[in-house]
Design a protein around this motif. Structure first.
Motif, PDB file in Angstrom:
ATOM      1  N   SER A   1       0.785  -1.033  -0.060  1.00  0.00           N
ATOM      2  CA  SER A   1       0.025  -0.133   0.107  1.00  0.00           C
ATOM      3  C   SER A   1       0.860   1.342   0.082  1.00  0.00           C
ATOM      4  O   SER A   1       1.540   1.675   0.922  1.00  0.00           O
ATOM      5  CB  SER A   1      -0.962   0.134   1.228  1.00  0.00           C
ATOM      6  OG  SER A   1      -1.913  -0.864   1.280  1.00  0.00           O
TER       7      SER A   1
ATOM      8  N   TYR B   1      -8.845 -10.227   1.931  1.00  0.00           N
ATOM      9  CA  TYR B   1     -10.070  -9.847   2.329  1.00  0.00           C
ATOM     10  C   TYR B   1     -10.929  -9.090   1.255  1.00  0.00           C
ATOM     11  O   TYR B   1     -11.787  -8.646   1.322  1.00  0.00           O
ATOM     12  CB  TYR B   1      -9.727  -8.666   3.370  1.00  0.00           C
ATOM     13  CG  TYR B   1      -8.805  -7.645   3.048  1.00  0.00           C
ATOM     14  CD1 TYR B   1      -9.665  -6.396   1.906  1.00  0.00           C
ATOM     15  CD2 TYR B   1      -7.573  -7.011   3.271  1.00  0.00           C
ATOM     16  CE1 TYR B   1      -8.892  -5.324   1.547  1.00  0.00           C
ATOM     17  CE2 TYR B   1      -6.942  -6.119   2.697  1.00  0.00           C
ATOM     18  CZ  TYR B   1      -7.468  -5.251   2.020  1.00  0.00           C
ATOM     19  OH  TYR B   1      -6.740  -4.176   1.438  1.00  0.00           O
TER      20      TYR B   1
ATOM     21  N   ALA C   1       2.594  -2.001   4.113  1.00  0.00           N
ATOM     22  CA  ALA C   1       2.263  -1.045   4.885  1.00  0.00           C
ATOM     23  C   ALA C   1       1.730  -1.705   6.133  1.00  0.00           C
ATOM     24  O   ALA C   1       1.199  -2.705   6.017  1.00  0.00           O
ATOM     25  CB  ALA C   1       1.202  -0.067   4.528  1.00  0.00           C
TER      26      ALA C   1
ATOM     27  N   HIS D   1      -7.032   4.049   6.446  1.00  0.00           N
ATOM     28  CA  HIS D   1      -6.395   3.773   5.460  1.00  0.00           C
ATOM     29  C   HIS D   1      -5.785   5.063   4.898  1.00  0.00           C
ATOM     30  O   HIS D   1      -4.630   5.011   4.178  1.00  0.00           O
ATOM     31  CB  HIS D   1      -7.238   2.822   4.301  1.00  0.00           C
ATOM     32  CG  HIS D   1      -6.416   2.349   2.943  1.00  0.00           C
ATOM     33  ND1 HIS D   1      -5.377   1.664   3.239  1.00  0.00           N
ATOM     34  CD2 HIS D   1      -6.582   3.051   1.772  1.00  0.00           C
ATOM     35  CE1 HIS D   1      -5.015   1.536   1.962  1.00  0.00           C
ATOM     36  NE2 HIS D   1      -5.509   2.225   1.065  1.00  0.00           N
TER      37      HIS D   1
ATOM     38  N   SER E   1      -1.599  -8.589   4.548  1.00  0.00           N
ATOM     39  CA  SER E   1      -0.735  -9.386   3.319  1.00  0.00           C
ATOM     40  C   SER E   1       0.123  -9.891   3.855  1.00  0.00           C
ATOM     41  O   SER E   1       0.660 -10.458   4.868  1.00  0.00           O
ATOM     42  CB  SER E   1      -0.796  -8.108   2.320  1.00  0.00           C
ATOM     43  OG  SER E   1       0.586  -7.374   2.943  1.00  0.00           O
TER      44      SER E   1
ATOM     45  N   HIS F   1      -5.588  -9.015  -1.866  1.00  0.00           N
ATOM     46  CA  HIS F   1      -5.670  -9.396  -0.350  1.00  0.00           C
ATOM     47  C   HIS F   1      -6.583 -10.269  -0.310  1.00  0.00           C
ATOM     48  O   HIS F   1      -7.765 -10.240  -1.126  1.00  0.00           O
ATOM     49  CB  HIS F   1      -5.638  -8.175   0.512  1.00  0.00           C
ATOM     50  CG  HIS F   1      -4.946  -7.164   0.372  1.00  0.00           C
ATOM     51  ND1 HIS F   1      -4.950  -6.178  -0.666  1.00  0.00           N
ATOM     52  CD2 HIS F   1      -3.643  -6.656   1.090  1.00  0.00           C
ATOM     53  CE1 HIS F   1      -3.947  -5.140  -0.623  1.00  0.00           C
ATOM     54  NE2 HIS F   1      -3.162  -5.622   0.343  1.00  0.00           N
TER      55      HIS F   1
HETATM   56  O1  LIG Z   1      -0.777  -4.423   0.981  1.00  0.00           O
HETATM   57  P1  LIG Z   1      -0.433  -3.854   2.297  1.00  0.00           P
HETATM   58  O2  LIG Z   1      -0.075  -4.778   3.068  1.00  0.00           O
HETATM   59  O3  LIG Z   1       0.780  -3.063   2.090  1.00  0.00           O
HETATM   60  O4  LIG Z   1      -1.754  -3.023   2.749  1.00  0.00           O
HETATM   61  C1  LIG Z   1      -1.814  -2.765   4.006  1.00  0.00           C
HETATM   62  C2  LIG Z   1      -2.988  -3.692   4.527  1.00  0.00           C
HETATM   63  C3  LIG Z   1      -4.247  -3.201   4.113  1.00  0.00           C
HETATM   64  O5  LIG Z   1      -4.654  -3.575   2.723  1.00  0.00           O
HETATM   65  C4  LIG Z   1      -4.195  -1.729   4.143  1.00  0.00           C
HETATM   66  C5  LIG Z   1      -4.788  -0.884   5.333  1.00  0.00           C
HETATM   67  O6  LIG Z   1      -4.474   0.333   5.260  1.00  0.00           O
HETATM   68  O7  LIG Z   1      -2.841  -1.428   4.021  1.00  0.00           O
END
Ligand SMILES: O=P(O)(O)O[C@@H]1C[C@H](O)[C@@H](CO)O1
Length: 290
Positions: free
Chosen positions: A42, A97, A125, A263, A226, A95
């Motif tokens: 992210s 989810y 992230a 987010h 993730s 993901h």
């Molecule tokens: O794909 P990542 O793990 O970087 O994304 C994180 C987990 C959720 O998808 C999102 C939550 O803000 O960021």
């Protein structure tokens, strides 16, 4: 009877042959033949700006490829050169989810394996559980705790990918971790680059206070939604793995705290701090022996 159960359990699984077809389809479209794959989490997709001689394929132009639905995940496969090394970069992931089966979520990793990728960098992230971490810090992942309740290796095992019972005790390559921490020191990043344990819950909700307290007691340093499924299949098919988290927010540890995780903050921190993640990853790529 047991056959029926297998059919149900594997309804959404993807066969070796289907993944081979996807890999062949992609390779027919690009000249680049990388051995290194990088998944951008992210808000971390700007690493693509450093890639030269780009060949870009949007996920929605690859039949059978899962498409990202979350802001901060562009959904593009980018081939090219980073620090003189051929790479393929996933600008965004999918993901569990989002509604994808665990097997579909990791299809891109298995596709990379069949395209010839030997080393996988995974970035994400994550929320900081460790109270010594600040927003904007980075964490080299040394191990993980899978609390997601999903595992893409569940189901019939295809030995062409890997063994039924893969070990996972040294999932994150120790030489790459050492190299990254050394580079962080050289670059003057040592104060904000840590090494720690990542955990995953399935999401999409951010964690409750009690969940965060439990993670802290369990020795987790950062948590997300993730990466772990990708690492499980990457190790299963014998790839070398390096993982890195950007701490985009501090998790909520107090029951009466008014602020909440969101987010927008995750993307905002990505926007402000991803340049350091990019610089560190680029330097690691430069020093990588492939
Ligand atoms: O794909 P990542 O793990 O970087 O994304 C994180 C987990 C959720 O998808 C999102 C939550 O803000 O960021």
């Amino acid at each position: 009877m047991s056959d029926d159960k297998h059919t149900v359990q594997n309804m959404e699984s993807v066969t070796f042959e289907e993944i081979q077809q996807i890999a062949d389809h992609i390779l027919a479209k690009v000249k680049c033949r990388p051995k290194l794959g990088i998944i951008c989490g992210s808000g971390l997709g700007k690493l693509a700006d450093m890639v030269e001689d780009k060949e870009v394929i949007p996920y929605n132009e690859i039949p059978g490829f899962p498409v990202s639905t979350v802001p901060g995940h562009a959904g593009k496969l980018i081939f090219g050169t980073l620090k003189d090394k051929s790479v393929v970069l996933m600008q965004g992931r999918v993901h569990c989810y989002e509604g994808y089966s665990p097997q579909k979520t990791v299809l891109p990793v298995r596709t990379m394996k069949l395209m010839g990728i030997k080393i996988l960098f995974v970035t994400n992230a994550a929320g900081g559980i460790n109270r010594n971490y600040s927003v904007g810090d980075m964490m080299v992942i040394k191990d993980h705790l899978n609390l997601s309740g999903v595992n893409p290796l569940v189901g019939v095992n295809d030995e062409r990918f890997g063994p039924r019972f893969p070990p996972m005790s040294r999932a994150y390559d120790s030489e790459l971790r050492k190299l990254a921490l050394g580079i962080a020191k050289e670059m003057g990043f040592a104060d904000f680059v840590h090494e720690g344990v990542y955990s995953m819950m399935i999401g999409p909700n951010f964690e409750t206070v009690t969940e965060c307290r439990l993670l802290s007691m369990a020795g987790v340093d950062a948590t997300g939604m993730s990466t772990i499924p990708e690492v499980l299949v990457a190790k299963h098919c014998d790839m070398k793995v390096f993982g890195m988290s950007l701490i985009t927010n501090k998790v909520i540890m107090e029951y009466d705290q008014e602020t909440t995780a969101n987010h927008e903050e995750v993307l905002e921190t990505g926007e402000k701090r991803s340049k350091y993640t990019q610089q560190l990853i680029a330097e690691l790529v430069k020093k990588l022996v492939i």
